[in-house]
Design a protein around this motif. Structure first.
Motif, short mmCIF file in Angstrom:
data_model
loop_
_atom_site.label_atom_id
_atom_site.label_comp_id
_atom_site.label_asym_id
_atom_site.label_seq_id
_atom_site.Cartn_x
_atom_site.Cartn_y
_atom_site.Cartn_z
N GLY A 85 0.86 -1.12 -0.14
CA GLY A 85 0.35 0.11 -0.05
C GLY A 85 0.79 1.18 0.18
O GLY A 85 1.88 1.31 -0.65
N ILE A 86 0.39 2.16 0.64
CA ILE A 86 0.76 3.53 0.69
C ILE A 86 2.41 3.52 1.32
O ILE A 86 3.20 4.36 0.96
CB ILE A 86 0.15 4.51 1.47
CG1 ILE A 86 0.45 5.94 1.20
CG2 ILE A 86 0.05 4.42 2.89
CD1 ILE A 86 -0.51 7.02 1.47
N HIS A 87 2.66 2.71 2.10
CA HIS A 87 4.10 2.49 2.91
C HIS A 87 5.10 2.08 1.87
O HIS A 87 6.20 2.19 2.11
CB HIS A 87 3.83 1.55 4.04
CG HIS A 87 2.97 1.69 5.22
ND1 HIS A 87 3.04 3.07 5.82
CD2 HIS A 87 1.55 1.21 5.45
CE1 HIS A 87 1.97 3.12 6.69
NE2 HIS A 87 1.08 2.15 6.12
N ALA A 88 4.60 1.31 0.96
CA ALA A 88 5.54 1.18 -0.22
C ALA A 88 6.14 2.14 -1.18
O ALA A 88 6.92 2.14 -2.17
CB ALA A 88 5.20 -0.23 -1.14
N LEU A 89 5.47 3.48 -1.16
CA LEU A 89 5.69 4.28 -2.20
C LEU A 89 7.02 5.21 -1.73
O LEU A 89 7.06 5.74 -0.49
CB LEU A 89 4.44 5.45 -2.06
CG LEU A 89 3.34 5.07 -2.76
CD1 LEU A 89 2.18 6.15 -2.72
CD2 LEU A 89 3.47 4.55 -4.34
N ASN A 90 7.98 4.88 -2.55
CA ASN A 90 9.40 5.70 -2.36
C ASN A 90 9.82 5.61 -3.66
O ASN A 90 9.29 5.19 -4.75
CB ASN A 90 10.15 4.66 -1.36
CG ASN A 90 10.33 3.35 -1.85
OD1 ASN A 90 10.35 3.04 -2.95
ND2 ASN A 90 10.47 2.63 -0.50
N PHE A 91 11.06 6.27 -3.76
CA PHE A 91 11.89 6.50 -4.86
C PHE A 91 11.93 5.03 -5.74
O PHE A 91 11.92 4.79 -6.78
CB PHE A 91 13.11 7.01 -4.76
CG PHE A 91 14.09 7.27 -6.13
CD1 PHE A 91 13.75 8.28 -6.76
CD2 PHE A 91 15.12 6.42 -6.33
CE1 PHE A 91 14.75 8.55 -8.02
CE2 PHE A 91 15.83 6.49 -7.61
CZ PHE A 91 15.46 7.66 -8.02
N ALA A 92 12.27 3.97 -5.00
CA ALA A 92 12.62 2.41 -5.41
C ALA A 92 11.04 2.14 -6.23
O ALA A 92 11.22 1.43 -7.29
CB ALA A 92 13.27 1.62 -4.52
N PHE A 93 10.03 2.38 -5.63
CA PHE A 93 8.96 2.05 -6.12
C PHE A 93 8.68 2.67 -7.62
O PHE A 93 8.16 2.01 -8.45
CB PHE A 93 7.73 2.43 -5.09
CG PHE A 93 6.24 1.79 -5.84
CD1 PHE A 93 5.59 0.63 -5.65
CD2 PHE A 93 5.51 2.88 -6.42
CE1 PHE A 93 4.42 0.31 -6.07
CE2 PHE A 93 4.08 2.60 -6.72
CZ PHE A 93 3.56 1.33 -6.54
N VAL A 94 8.68 3.93 -7.48
CA VAL A 94 8.62 4.75 -8.68
C VAL A 94 9.72 4.16 -9.98
O VAL A 94 9.35 3.90 -11.01
CB VAL A 94 8.93 6.02 -8.76
CG1 VAL A 94 8.76 6.88 -9.84
CG2 VAL A 94 7.80 6.68 -7.69
N ALA A 95 10.80 4.26 -9.44
CA ALA A 95 11.75 3.64 -10.28
C ALA A 95 11.56 2.02 -10.93
O ALA A 95 11.73 1.74 -12.07
CB ALA A 95 13.13 3.24 -9.88
N GLY A 96 10.83 1.37 -9.95
CA GLY A 96 10.55 0.02 -10.58
C GLY A 96 9.43 -0.09 -11.36
O GLY A 96 9.23 -0.82 -12.42
N LYS A 97 8.36 0.89 -11.19
CA LYS A 97 7.16 1.16 -12.39
C LYS A 97 7.81 1.57 -13.59
O LYS A 97 7.38 1.08 -14.46
CB LYS A 97 6.18 2.15 -11.53
CG LYS A 97 5.13 1.38 -10.87
CD LYS A 97 4.11 2.43 -10.43
CE LYS A 97 3.07 2.67 -11.40
NZ LYS A 97 2.13 3.38 -11.05
N PHE A 98 8.59 2.68 -13.49
CA PHE A 98 9.10 3.04 -14.82
C PHE A 98 9.95 2.35 -15.53
O PHE A 98 10.37 2.78 -16.78
CB PHE A 98 9.73 4.47 -14.39
CG PHE A 98 8.85 5.85 -14.22
CD1 PHE A 98 7.50 5.67 -14.67
CD2 PHE A 98 9.31 6.82 -13.67
CE1 PHE A 98 6.64 6.59 -14.36
CE2 PHE A 98 8.23 7.92 -13.76
CZ PHE A 98 6.99 7.81 -13.99
N ALA A 99 10.45 1.21 -15.12
CA ALA A 99 11.18 0.19 -15.74
C ALA A 99 10.46 -0.65 -16.69
O ALA A 99 10.77 -1.43 -17.12
CB ALA A 99 12.04 -0.71 -14.57
N SER A 100 8.90 -0.58 -16.29
CA SER A 100 8.11 -1.58 -17.12
C SER A 100 7.59 -0.75 -18.05
O SER A 100 6.94 0.48 -18.04
CB SER A 100 7.06 -2.15 -16.20
OG SER A 100 5.97 -2.36 -16.90
#
Length: 147
Positions: free
Chosen positions: A50-65
């Motif tokens: 959920g919201i606790h996973a939102l960080n730079f790594a989460f965004v980087a992981g999404k933008f890798a797809s």
């Protein structure tokens, strides 16, 4: 004796009707934006931690797809064009001076085009390892990726 008046039938102009297509676009993009926005919110806020996973790594992981890159770019494009078209309609309805209306519509179009280009570049050229130093938190991750 009563006077009778005849009303001429309305003329239909042939060719491209910007207002009609703008109206259709607003309805179609509005429906599509609802799906894109709620899908975005669901994945970012409800799935996984959920919201606790939102960080730079989460965004980087999404933008890798590529799937999420295109999802976010489509959402960006539609939101900017939808909003610009709405502002264009307001300007056309409330600005009486032709020169001011033209300047405002051009400013809206240019600013939307600039934001679309910049936003698209950010999504597709996003590199989480750019500017990472040896003492940074992402150093080991970037070394493992070979960047």
């Amino acid at each position: 004796m009563s006077a009778t008046t005849t009303v001429a039938p309305a003329r239909r102009s042939r060719g491209f009707n910007l207002e009609k297509w703008g109206w259709i676009f607003m309805r179609a993009s509005g429906v599509l934006l609802i799906v894109l926005i709620f899908g975005h919110l669901f994945v970012n806020l409800m799935v996984g931690e959920g919201i606790h996973a939102l960080n730079f790594a989460f965004v980087a992981g999404k933008f890798a797809s590529p799937f999420w890159q295109w999802w976010d770019v489509l959402m960006l494009w539609l939101a900017l064009i939808h909003g610009t078209n709405g502002m264009r309609t307001i300007v056309n309805d409330y600005v009486n001076n032709d020169k001011v209306r033209t300047v405002l519509n051009w400013a809206l179009g240019l600013s939307a085009a600039l934001l679309i280009v910049l936003g698209t570049l950010v999504v597709f050229t996003f590199d989480p390892c750019a500017g990472v130093f040896e003492d940074g938190a992402m150093w080991e991750t970037c070394q493992a990726l070979g960047k």
